[in-house]
Design a protein around this motif. Structure first.
Motif, PDB file in Angstrom:
ATOM      1  N   GLY A 187       0.817  -1.210   0.000  1.00 17.67           N
ATOM      2  CA  GLY A 187       0.000   0.000   0.000  1.00 17.67           C
ATOM      3  C   GLY A 187       0.850   1.259   0.000  1.00 17.67           C
ATOM      4  O   GLY A 187       0.536   2.236  -0.696  1.00 17.67           O
ATOM      5  N   CYS A 188       1.926   1.263   0.771  1.00 17.19           N
ATOM      6  CA  CYS A 188       2.836   2.407   0.767  1.00 17.19           C
ATOM      7  C   CYS A 188       3.435   2.628  -0.614  1.00 17.19           C
ATOM      8  O   CYS A 188       3.527   3.770  -1.094  1.00 17.19           O
ATOM      9  CB  CYS A 188       3.949   2.198   1.791  1.00 17.19           C
ATOM     10  N   VAL A 189       3.834   1.544  -1.268  1.00 15.05           N
ATOM     11  CA  VAL A 189       4.418   1.660  -2.605  1.00 15.05           C
ATOM     12  C   VAL A 189       3.396   2.244  -3.580  1.00 15.05           C
ATOM     13  O   VAL A 189       3.705   3.154  -4.361  1.00 15.05           O
ATOM     14  CB  VAL A 189       4.938   0.296  -3.079  1.00 15.05           C
ATOM     15  N   ARG A 190       2.163   1.748  -3.535  1.00  7.27           N
ATOM     16  CA  ARG A 190       1.117   2.265  -4.432  1.00  7.27           C
ATOM     17  C   ARG A 190       0.872   3.749  -4.201  1.00  7.27           C
ATOM     18  O   ARG A 190       0.632   4.508  -5.141  1.00  7.27           O
ATOM     19  CB  ARG A 190      -0.187   1.491  -4.241  1.00  7.27           C
ATOM     20  N   ALA A 191       0.914   4.155  -2.929  1.00 10.55           N
ATOM     21  CA  ALA A 191       0.594   5.541  -2.578  1.00 10.55           C
ATOM     22  C   ALA A 191       1.793   6.470  -2.667  1.00 10.55           C
ATOM     23  O   ALA A 191       1.657   7.684  -2.467  1.00 10.55           O
ATOM     24  CB  ALA A 191       0.008   5.589  -1.161  1.00 10.55           C
ATOM     25  N   GLY A 192       2.967   5.932  -2.957  1.00 17.28           N
ATOM     26  CA  GLY A 192       4.154   6.762  -3.039  1.00 17.28           C
ATOM     27  C   GLY A 192       4.658   7.243  -1.698  1.00 17.28           C
ATOM     28  O   GLY A 192       5.297   8.297  -1.611  1.00 17.28           O
TER      29      GLY A 192
ATOM     30  N   ASP B 200      -6.770   1.643   1.128  1.00 20.23           N
ATOM     31  CA  ASP B 200      -6.206   2.494   0.076  1.00 20.23           C
ATOM     32  C   ASP B 200      -6.859   3.875   0.080  1.00 20.23           C
ATOM     33  O   ASP B 200      -6.189   4.894  -0.146  1.00 20.23           O
ATOM     34  CB  ASP B 200      -6.367   1.836  -1.293  1.00 20.23           C
ATOM     35  N   GLU B 201      -8.164   3.923   0.351  1.00 18.43           N
ATOM     36  CA  GLU B 201      -8.844   5.216   0.460  1.00 18.43           C
ATOM     37  C   GLU B 201      -8.319   5.994   1.664  1.00 18.43           C
ATOM     38  O   GLU B 201      -8.171   7.226   1.598  1.00 18.43           O
ATOM     39  CB  GLU B 201     -10.351   5.015   0.585  1.00 18.43           C
ATOM     40  N   VAL B 202      -8.036   5.297   2.750  1.00 20.17           N
ATOM     41  CA  VAL B 202      -7.498   5.951   3.937  1.00 20.17           C
ATOM     42  C   VAL B 202      -6.134   6.563   3.634  1.00 20.17           C
ATOM     43  O   VAL B 202      -5.833   7.698   4.035  1.00 20.17           O
ATOM     44  CB  VAL B 202      -7.402   4.958   5.115  1.00 20.17           C
TER      45      VAL B 202
ATOM     46  N   ALA C 201      12.796  -3.808   2.813  1.00 20.95           N
ATOM     47  CA  ALA C 201      13.979  -3.398   2.060  1.00 20.95           C
ATOM     48  C   ALA C 201      13.754  -3.536   0.553  1.00 20.95           C
ATOM     49  O   ALA C 201      14.137  -2.659  -0.234  1.00 20.95           O
ATOM     50  CB  ALA C 201      15.186  -4.221   2.499  1.00 20.95           C
ATOM     51  N   GLU C 202      13.123  -4.640   0.149  1.00 21.60           N
ATOM     52  CA  GLU C 202      12.872  -4.859  -1.275  1.00 21.60           C
ATOM     53  C   GLU C 202      11.958  -3.783  -1.858  1.00 21.60           C
ATOM     54  O   GLU C 202      12.059  -3.431  -3.034  1.00 21.60           O
ATOM     55  CB  GLU C 202      12.247  -6.231  -1.487  1.00 21.60           C
ATOM     56  N   ALA C 203      11.058  -3.263  -1.007  1.00 18.12           N
ATOM     57  CA  ALA C 203      10.142  -2.211  -1.461  1.00 18.12           C
ATOM     58  C   ALA C 203      10.790  -0.832  -1.443  1.00 18.12           C
ATOM     59  O   ALA C 203      10.192   0.139  -1.918  1.00 18.12           O
ATOM     60  CB  ALA C 203       8.891  -2.205  -0.578  1.00 18.12           C
TER      61      ALA C 203
END
Length: 262
Positions: free
Chosen positions: A20-25, A248-250, A49-51
């Motif tokens: 979710g962090c990756v999707r949201a930048g 994701d909305e949050v 780490a991979e993310a």
């Protein structure tokens, strides 16, 4: 600078929160030990780490006055080292069952920090004392002000024992400006969420999204930055209504409100 504390999206596992962090930048995450244990500490560290994410904090150690489990706190220090977390947040604990002796409980906290600090230093982990709003003094945190947390931290190297400035817990304090200035070089973490009214029946879930309550975030952020803090800013919200929404909305709402208010 923006970091997601996992509690804000409590329904997500650690892998889900990382994705979710990756999707949201969002480039940083505050990890909680329970979901970390579900995937395993080593595997959790690999996923983060991979993310390409930083770990702004590991939550949490402490509860020295009730559980009094220093072995578990040593394990928490080891986990923070594995994650390369900026700090290990310590919620120090409330009054032991049946006790009304606040002074004794606070002495126990000080003794516990003294016992853990050498272990943390050896592992390059920064212990971070979190003063909590007085409403939690009996059951969660006998350190109620930033002054109390700094009094306890000051005998130690700032690289080993610091403090967390959490807007929810400290916004009301008439000494806030002076104590944040005093904390220069010792602020290990900065967390934000709003103080909403009326308070819900369960005060643990009383945290609100930034902009929904009464806190002047920009003022507190300016104080913290003037004191030399340059780390990530975690959004940590315990709120049953938010937890029922799509995570994701949050995250999208959180990013907008962070930009608007923090």
């Amino acid at each position: 600078m923006l970091s997601l504390n996992q509690k804000t999206v409590d329904s997500w596992s650690l892998p889900e929160a990382v994705r979710g962090c990756v999707r949201a930048g969002i480039g940083s995450i505050g990890v909680w030990r329970e979901p970390l244990h579900e995937v395993g500490v080593a595997r959790g560290a690999e996923l983060i780490a991979e993310a390409g994410l930083r770990v702004s904090s590991l939550c949490r150690g402490g509860f020295f006055t009730t559980a009094d489990d220093l072995d578990d706190n040593r394990r928490a220090i080891d986990e923070a080292a594995t994650l390369n977390a900026d700090c290990l947040v310590l919620v120090v604990g409330g009054l032991p069952p049946g006790s009304r002796d606040l002074a004794a409980a606070r002495r126990r906290v000080a003794e516990s920090i003294g016992e853990l600090a050498p272990y943390a230093r050896e592992r390059s982990v920064r212990l971070s004392l979190e003063p909590m709003h007085p409403v939690y003094c009996a059951d969660r945190g006998v350190l109620s002000t930033l002054r109390q947390a700094l009094d306890l931290a000051e005998p130690f190297d700032p690289a080993v024992v610091g403090v967390v400035v959490d807007t929810f817990h400290v916004w009301w304090d008439p000494e806030l400006e002076a104590q944040i200035a005093r904390a220069a070089g010792r602020i290990a973490g900065f967390q934000v969420c709003d103080w909403i009214t009326p308070l819900p029946a369960d005060t643990l879930l009383a945290r609100g999204m930034m902009g929904d309550g009464h806190i002047d975030f920009r003022h507190i952020r300016a104080l913290v930055e003037k004191a030399g803090y340059t780390g990530d800013i975690e959004v940590e919200i315990f709120n049953a209504d938010l937890w029922r929404r799509d995570p994701d909305e949050v995250l999208s709402l959180m990013a907008r409100r962070f930009a608007e208010h923090v």
